[in-house]
Design a protein around this motif. Sequence first.
Motif, PDB file in Angstrom:
ATOM      1  N   ARG A   2      38.616  30.369  37.158  1.00 12.46           N
ATOM      2  CA  ARG A   2      37.605  31.278  37.662  1.00 12.46           C
ATOM      3  C   ARG A   2      36.880  31.983  36.524  1.00 12.46           C
ATOM      4  NH1 ARG A   2      40.734  35.112  41.509  1.00 12.46           N
ATOM      5  NH2 ARG A   2      42.405  34.619  40.070  1.00 12.46           N
ATOM      6  N   LYS A   3      35.591  32.226  36.769  1.00 12.51           N
ATOM      7  CA  LYS A   3      34.787  32.936  35.794  1.00 12.51           C
ATOM      8  C   LYS A   3      35.132  34.423  35.839  1.00 12.51           C
ATOM      9  CE  LYS A   3      29.997  33.906  34.565  1.00 12.51           C
ATOM     10  NZ  LYS A   3      28.563  33.689  34.945  1.00 12.51           N
ATOM     11  N   HIS A   4      35.278  35.035  34.660  1.00 15.02           N
ATOM     12  CA  HIS A   4      35.589  36.459  34.600  1.00 15.02           C
ATOM     13  C   HIS A   4      34.427  37.270  35.158  1.00 15.02           C
ATOM     14  CE1 HIS A   4      37.152  40.270  33.214  1.00 15.02           C
ATOM     15  NE2 HIS A   4      35.998  40.504  32.596  1.00 15.02           N
ATOM     16  N   TRP A  29      49.361  44.946  36.786  1.00 13.13           N
ATOM     17  CA  TRP A  29      49.331  45.003  38.247  1.00 13.13           C
ATOM     18  C   TRP A  29      50.149  46.171  38.780  1.00 13.13           C
ATOM     19  CZ3 TRP A  29      46.916  44.286  42.435  1.00 13.13           C
ATOM     20  CH2 TRP A  29      47.572  44.364  43.667  1.00 13.13           C
ATOM     21  N   MET A 102      38.295  43.174  40.855  1.00 15.14           N
ATOM     22  CA  MET A 102      37.909  41.795  40.582  1.00 15.14           C
ATOM     23  C   MET A 102      37.717  41.559  39.088  1.00 15.14           C
ATOM     24  SD  MET A 102      38.132  40.434  43.502  1.00 15.14           S
ATOM     25  CE  MET A 102      37.418  38.808  43.262  1.00 15.14           C
ATOM     26  N   SER A 103      37.206  42.559  38.356  1.00  9.12           N
ATOM     27  CA  SER A 103      37.001  42.374  36.915  1.00  9.12           C
ATOM     28  C   SER A 103      38.338  42.253  36.183  1.00  9.12           C
ATOM     29  CB  SER A 103      36.184  43.537  36.338  1.00  9.12           C
ATOM     30  OG  SER A 103      36.934  44.733  36.286  1.00  9.12           O
ATOM     31  N   ASP A 105      40.756  40.706  37.445  1.00  5.00           N
ATOM     32  CA  ASP A 105      41.280  39.421  37.918  1.00  5.00           C
ATOM     33  C   ASP A 105      42.508  39.594  38.804  1.00  5.00           C
ATOM     34  OD1 ASP A 105      40.915  36.706  38.123  1.00  5.00           O
ATOM     35  OD2 ASP A 105      42.261  36.229  36.469  1.00  5.00           O
ATOM     36  N   THR A 109      43.528  34.547  45.388  1.00  8.14           N
ATOM     37  CA  THR A 109      42.816  33.457  46.041  1.00  8.14           C
ATOM     38  C   THR A 109      43.555  32.934  47.262  1.00  8.14           C
ATOM     39  OG1 THR A 109      43.841  31.878  44.522  1.00  8.14           O
ATOM     40  CG2 THR A 109      41.695  32.735  43.910  1.00  8.14           C
TER      41      THR A 109
END
Length: 263
Positions: A2-4, A29, A102-103, A105, A109
Motif C-alpha cells: 500500500r502507498k503511504h 499501536w 491512516m497515515s 498505516d 485491510t
Amino acid sequence: MRKHISFDTPDAKAFLKAFRSLTDRHEAWHVWNDFITLEACSIAMNCERVDKARADQRMKWASASAERYDDRELDRIAELAEITAGALQKNPGQDFLGQLYMSLDFGDTWRGQFFTPWNIAYMMAMMTVGQEEDIIAQRGFASVLDLCCGAGCMLLASSAAYHAQFKERNYREDLLFVGQDLDRVVALMCYIQLSVLGCAGYVAIGNSITNPIGGTDLFPTIGGSGELWYTPMWYSPVWELRRLKEITRLAATQAQRETAGEN
C-alpha cells in the motif's frame, strides 16, 4: 504494497512528534490504542456521572491504560489530546484522527478500513444535507446515521455541510449524530471527534448487522456486549428537554391505547 498516506499539516506534525516520543518504549499501536482509550474515557467520565456503573467501567479502562506509562509519558498523551482538540476547533472541516490513523498505516485491510477521504465525504454531505428540513420543522431535529462510521468522517462532514448551507442554524441543536462500528478503537475515535466539535449524539460499539442499535433515536439500546458512548452535548438542556417531551408523548400514546382497549 500500500502507498503511504501523507498527512503533514502543522497540527499533524506536532501530533506525530509527540506520538513518536512515546514509541521508544512502547509499540506504536499500543500507544495509539491507549491514547484513544484515555481521551474517550476522560470525556465520558466528565458527562456520564449520572450513570455510576458506566462511569466506574470507564475509570477501570482508563486506569488500565494509564498504568503502563510514567508521568512524563502521560504528559505527552495529554499533549496529544490538546493538539487534537485544537486542530479540530481551528479547522472543523477535517477527519483529523482518521487521517492520522491512516497515515500511521493502522488501517486493517481485513476489516476493510479504508477511510473515506474528507473531500469525498464533504461532497456527499453537501449533496444530501437539507433533505431533513421537513423533519426538523416537524420534530425539531433530524438524525444523521452512519452504521460503519470509522473515525466519523461522514458524520463530521455532515455537520460541516449543514453549517455551510444553513449559517443561521445550529447543527448542535438541529442534528442528532449517531454512529456505530464494530472496531472499538475507531468507534472511540469517532466519539472523541464528535465530542470535541460539540455534536449531540452517541456512538455504539458493535456489529451493526448482528447487534444493531435498538430502541429509538432519543432512547437507544444495544444488546450483548455492545457499548454506547454519549457525547457531552447529548446532556445539554436542549436535548434533555427533547427526551422529556418524548417520554411525555410516549406516555400519552400508551394511555390512549389503554383507554381504547377498555372501550
